[in-house]
Design a protein around this motif. Structure first.
Motif, PDB file in Angstrom:
ATOM      1  N   ARG A 184      30.705 -14.250  55.566  1.00  0.00           N
ATOM      2  CA  ARG A 184      31.300 -14.085  54.246  1.00  0.00           C
ATOM      3  C   ARG A 184      30.271 -13.632  53.220  1.00  0.00           C
ATOM      4  O   ARG A 184      30.582 -12.840  52.322  1.00  0.00           O
ATOM      5  CB  ARG A 184      31.967 -15.391  53.816  1.00  0.00           C
ATOM      6  N   ARG A 185      29.056 -14.114  53.328  1.00  0.00           N
ATOM      7  CA  ARG A 185      28.009 -13.651  52.420  1.00  0.00           C
ATOM      8  C   ARG A 185      27.726 -12.166  52.626  1.00  0.00           C
ATOM      9  O   ARG A 185      27.519 -11.415  51.661  1.00  0.00           O
ATOM     10  CB  ARG A 185      26.731 -14.477  52.621  1.00  0.00           C
ATOM     11  N   THR A 186      27.716 -11.730  53.866  1.00  0.00           N
ATOM     12  CA  THR A 186      27.512 -10.305  54.150  1.00  0.00           C
ATOM     13  C   THR A 186      28.662  -9.470  53.598  1.00  0.00           C
ATOM     14  O   THR A 186      28.450  -8.390  53.027  1.00  0.00           O
ATOM     15  CB  THR A 186      27.394 -10.080  55.660  1.00  0.00           C
ATOM     16  N   LEU A 187      29.890  -9.975  53.737  1.00  0.00           N
ATOM     17  CA  LEU A 187      31.057  -9.251  53.225  1.00  0.00           C
ATOM     18  C   LEU A 187      30.996  -9.099  51.708  1.00  0.00           C
ATOM     19  O   LEU A 187      31.275  -8.024  51.163  1.00  0.00           O
ATOM     20  CB  LEU A 187      32.337  -9.986  53.639  1.00  0.00           C
ATOM     21  N   VAL A 188      30.613 -10.159  50.999  1.00  0.00           N
ATOM     22  CA  VAL A 188      30.524 -10.094  49.549  1.00  0.00           C
ATOM     23  C   VAL A 188      29.424  -9.137  49.129  1.00  0.00           C
ATOM     24  O   VAL A 188      29.587  -8.330  48.204  1.00  0.00           O
ATOM     25  CB  VAL A 188      30.276 -11.497  48.970  1.00  0.00           C
ATOM     26  N   ARG A 189      28.298  -9.176  49.830  1.00  0.00           N
ATOM     27  CA  ARG A 189      27.181  -8.315  49.462  1.00  0.00           C
ATOM     28  C   ARG A 189      27.490  -6.843  49.691  1.00  0.00           C
ATOM     29  O   ARG A 189      27.129  -5.983  48.883  1.00  0.00           O
ATOM     30  CB  ARG A 189      25.934  -8.716  50.266  1.00  0.00           C
ATOM     31  N   GLU A 190      28.201  -6.515  50.757  1.00  0.00           N
ATOM     32  CA  GLU A 190      28.446  -5.121  51.101  1.00  0.00           C
ATOM     33  C   GLU A 190      29.699  -4.546  50.453  1.00  0.00           C
ATOM     34  O   GLU A 190      29.817  -3.327  50.310  1.00  0.00           O
ATOM     35  CB  GLU A 190      28.563  -4.974  52.621  1.00  0.00           C
ATOM     36  N   ASN A 191      30.645  -5.393  50.046  1.00  0.00           N
ATOM     37  CA  ASN A 191      31.911  -4.873  49.525  1.00  0.00           C
ATOM     38  C   ASN A 191      32.277  -5.388  48.140  1.00  0.00           C
ATOM     39  O   ASN A 191      33.017  -4.701  47.415  1.00  0.00           O
ATOM     40  CB  ASN A 191      33.060  -5.226  50.486  1.00  0.00           C
ATOM     41  N   GLY A 192      31.812  -6.531  47.744  1.00  0.00           N
ATOM     42  CA  GLY A 192      32.236  -7.082  46.471  1.00  0.00           C
ATOM     43  C   GLY A 192      31.120  -7.329  45.485  1.00  0.00           C
ATOM     44  O   GLY A 192      31.364  -7.747  44.361  1.00  0.00           O
ATOM     45  N   ASP A 193      29.873  -7.082  45.840  1.00  0.00           N
ATOM     46  CA  ASP A 193      28.749  -7.346  44.942  1.00  0.00           C
ATOM     47  C   ASP A 193      27.757  -6.193  45.028  1.00  0.00           C
ATOM     48  O   ASP A 193      26.577  -6.381  45.284  1.00  0.00           O
ATOM     49  CB  ASP A 193      28.094  -8.672  45.322  1.00  0.00           C
ATOM     50  N   VAL A 194      28.270  -4.989  44.785  1.00  0.00           N
ATOM     51  CA  VAL A 194      27.449  -3.787  44.896  1.00  0.00           C
ATOM     52  C   VAL A 194      26.541  -3.691  43.673  1.00  0.00           C
ATOM     53  O   VAL A 194      26.995  -3.855  42.536  1.00  0.00           O
ATOM     54  CB  VAL A 194      28.330  -2.528  45.016  1.00  0.00           C
ATOM     55  N   ARG A 195      25.264  -3.409  43.888  1.00  0.00           N
ATOM     56  CA  ARG A 195      24.302  -3.272  42.807  1.00  0.00           C
ATOM     57  C   ARG A 195      24.171  -1.809  42.431  1.00  0.00           C
ATOM     58  O   ARG A 195      24.014  -0.945  43.309  1.00  0.00           O
ATOM     59  CB  ARG A 195      22.935  -3.808  43.239  1.00  0.00           C
ATOM     60  N   THR A 196      24.287  -1.525  41.143  1.00  0.00           N
ATOM     61  CA  THR A 196      24.164  -0.149  40.663  1.00  0.00           C
ATOM     62  C   THR A 196      23.197  -0.103  39.492  1.00  0.00           C
ATOM     63  O   THR A 196      23.005  -1.093  38.775  1.00  0.00           O
ATOM     64  CB  THR A 196      25.519   0.418  40.220  1.00  0.00           C
ATOM     65  N   THR A 197      22.608   1.052  39.307  1.00  0.00           N
ATOM     66  CA  THR A 197      21.703   1.316  38.181  1.00  0.00           C
ATOM     67  C   THR A 197      22.034   2.689  37.628  1.00  0.00           C
ATOM     68  O   THR A 197      22.235   3.633  38.399  1.00  0.00           O
ATOM     69  CB  THR A 197      20.236   1.252  38.618  1.00  0.00           C
ATOM     70  N   ALA A 198      22.100   2.805  36.306  1.00  0.00           N
ATOM     71  CA  ALA A 198      22.433   4.076  35.682  1.00  0.00           C
ATOM     72  C   ALA A 198      21.713   4.202  34.349  1.00  0.00           C
ATOM     73  O   ALA A 198      21.416   3.198  33.679  1.00  0.00           O
ATOM     74  CB  ALA A 198      23.940   4.206  35.478  1.00  0.00           C
ATOM     75  N   VAL A 199      21.443   5.442  33.986  1.00  0.00           N
ATOM     76  CA  VAL A 199      20.886   5.781  32.673  1.00  0.00           C
ATOM     77  C   VAL A 199      21.777   6.868  32.075  1.00  0.00           C
ATOM     78  O   VAL A 199      22.005   7.894  32.716  1.00  0.00           O
ATOM     79  CB  VAL A 199      19.435   6.275  32.769  1.00  0.00           C
ATOM     80  N   VAL A 200      22.286   6.630  30.859  1.00  0.00           N
ATOM     81  CA  VAL A 200      23.199   7.559  30.208  1.00  0.00           C
ATOM     82  C   VAL A 200      22.564   8.019  28.888  1.00  0.00           C
ATOM     83  O   VAL A 200      22.295   7.186  28.006  1.00  0.00           O
ATOM     84  CB  VAL A 200      24.565   6.903  29.935  1.00  0.00           C
ATOM     85  N   ILE A 201      22.316   9.314  28.797  1.00  0.00           N
ATOM     86  CA  ILE A 201      21.851   9.906  27.546  1.00  0.00           C
ATOM     87  C   ILE A 201      23.100  10.386  26.809  1.00  0.00           C
ATOM     88  O   ILE A 201      23.623  11.465  27.084  1.00  0.00           O
ATOM     89  CB  ILE A 201      20.878  11.067  27.796  1.00  0.00           C
ATOM     90  N   ASP A 202      23.590   9.579  25.895  1.00  0.00           N
ATOM     91  CA  ASP A 202      24.834   9.914  25.211  1.00  0.00           C
ATOM     92  C   ASP A 202      24.624  11.030  24.190  1.00  0.00           C
ATOM     93  O   ASP A 202      25.447  11.941  24.078  1.00  0.00           O
ATOM     94  CB  ASP A 202      25.392   8.660  24.533  1.00  0.00           C
ATOM     95  N   ARG A 203      23.537  10.927  23.437  1.00  0.00           N
ATOM     96  CA  ARG A 203      23.223  11.972  22.461  1.00  0.00           C
ATOM     97  C   ARG A 203      21.709  12.203  22.449  1.00  0.00           C
ATOM     98  O   ARG A 203      20.932  11.253  22.267  1.00  0.00           O
ATOM     99  CB  ARG A 203      23.677  11.575  21.055  1.00  0.00           C
ATOM    100  N   LEU A 204      21.332  13.422  22.628  1.00  0.00           N
ATOM    101  CA  LEU A 204      19.951  13.876  22.425  1.00  0.00           C
ATOM    102  C   LEU A 204      20.061  15.194  21.672  1.00  0.00           C
ATOM    103  O   LEU A 204      20.285  16.240  22.268  1.00  0.00           O
ATOM    104  CB  LEU A 204      19.245  14.064  23.766  1.00  0.00           C
TER     105      LEU A 204
END
Length: 403
Positions: A184-204
């Motif tokens: 169950r820990r593997t299932l949560v990590r791979e399908n329900g607890d995805v880690r993402t990182t993003a950088v958004v330049i809204d205005r330059l």
């Protein structure tokens, strides 16, 4: 014997004449005048000469000589002059009787499958609902769970008691609690607890208006999962001649509380060239409002006890798949006067802009636009006192990107 024969003979002759008249097929027919034979000339009455001997047929009426019947039974008949009509039953099989008694069964119909090979046909499938009680089934719309709280949906039946009587995880009884906990820990990590990182330049962007050339940035990003994230934001602006005017950096903890909505809390640090740096506590709300408006609103409490607030709203109106028109609105307010920052109480300023960008790629979209800004109340007085304009309109060119 001779006398007896003479007495019976007239009776026999009369019976024969009667029989011949009864068998005549034209008896009683009216013959047309054209075909009726002319009458014979009347005979001159003569006194019959009585024979000297006694005539055995004396007194008998002798029938006229019988004419043999003609070949055509209707010869001499007057036929109707109207044209013959088409027989409606022509070609019908009239051999059957006109009416069949009610008790007589109808003839059997021929088998339409006679001569067909039925050996290769699949056997009839069993009805999958045979024996099921279909009387309690609802005829309304299907009960499909959605995120919308729709009071028009049919009510859901409560779970049966037996569904909650067993263990929380029934697979633990088969594979063991320890092995299933790891799964169950593997299932949560791979399908329900995805880690993402993003950088958004809204205005330059760079702005041009009233002989003044400015520049600014508005950047943000995050790192984390769907529920909990670390969120950071940075804004700053300056003049091409005088350099940086002010900049800010926020570090926030963001938690999803509703679909498309996050509550954010953290700190904000302002940096100014004159040394008037300020630190704030931040509490905000960010998300996607109805009609696809992107909302970012927050309140700031400084270490000096000053309370300010800011709200931003943006909307992307697609003209084509690549060409997008974006209206933007920003409103600032303050709870008190802050003379050192040239901020008055109440509504301090409003910015409204319209930007048209072209997405060469989703991650790279330059834009052009126009922006109008206006200061109000004491804030406008502070700006005009130092020789600035409370009302400003400028043309902008910039870039929106993310990675």
């Amino acid at each position: 014997m001779t006398r007896l024969a003479i007495a019976i003979a007239p009776l026999i002759l009369a019976a024969s004449a009667f029989s011949a008249h009864a068998q005549d097929p034209h008896a009683g027919h009216v013959m047309p005048p054209a075909t009726r034979p002319a009458p014979a000339p009347a005979a001159t009455p003569q006194t019959p000469v009585r024979p000297t001997t006694q005539d055995p047929h004396a007194g008998h009426v002798t029938p006229p000589a019988q004419t043999p019947p003609a070949t055509d039974p209707h010869a001499g008949h007057q036929m109707p002059t109207q044209p013959a009509t088409v027989d409606p039953h022509a070609g019908h099989d009239m051999s059957a009787p006109a009416s069949t008694p009610a008790s007589t069964p109808a003839p059997a119909q021929p088998d339409p499958h006679a001569g067909h090979d039925m050996s290769t046909m699949a056997p009839a499938q069993a009805d999958p609902h045979a024996g099921h009680d279909m009387s309690t089934m609802s005829m309304g719309p299907p009960d499909i769970p959605t995120s919308a709280d729709n009071p028009g949906r049919p009510p859901e039946d409560p779970l049966p008691t037996a569904a909650l009587s067993g263990p929380t995880h029934a697979a633990d009884l088969v594979f063991g609690a320890e092995a299933m906990a790891a799964s169950r820990r593997t299932l949560v990590r791979e399908n329900g607890d995805v880690r993402t990182t993003a950088v958004v330049i809204d205005r330059l962007e760079a702005g041009f208006g009233d002989g003044e050339e400015t520049w600014l940035w508005d950047v943000q990003g995050w790192s984390g999962g769907d529920i909990n994230r670390f969120w950071w934001k940075s804004e700053g602006e300056g003049d091409f001649d005088d350099g940086l005017e002010e900049a800010e950096l926020q570090a926030l903890y963001s938690r999803a509380v509703l679909p498309f909505w996050d509550v954010q809390a953290g700190v904000r640090q302002d940096v100014r060239p004159d040394g008037e740096d300020t630190t704030h506590l931040v509490l905000g709300l960010q998300g996607l409002a109805p009609y696809w408006w992107e909302i970012d609103a927050a309140a700031f409490l400084s270490t000096e006890g000053d309370l300010t607030a800011r709200a931003e709203a943006e909307y992307d109106q697609r003209i084509t798949q690549r060409l997008i028109l974006q209206p933007r609105l920003e409103i600032d307010a303050s709870d008190s006067d802050i003379p050192e920052l040239e901020i008055g109480s109440g509504l301090t300023s409003v910015e409204a802009g319209l930007r048209l960008r072209y997405e060469f790629r989703k991650e790279f979209a330059p834009y052009v636009g126009v922006e109008w800004s206006r200061s109000f109340g004491d804030t406008a007085d502070y700006i005009e006192a130092r020789g600035g304009d409370a009302d400003d309109t400028r043309f902008v060119v910039g870039l929106k990107a993310w990675f």
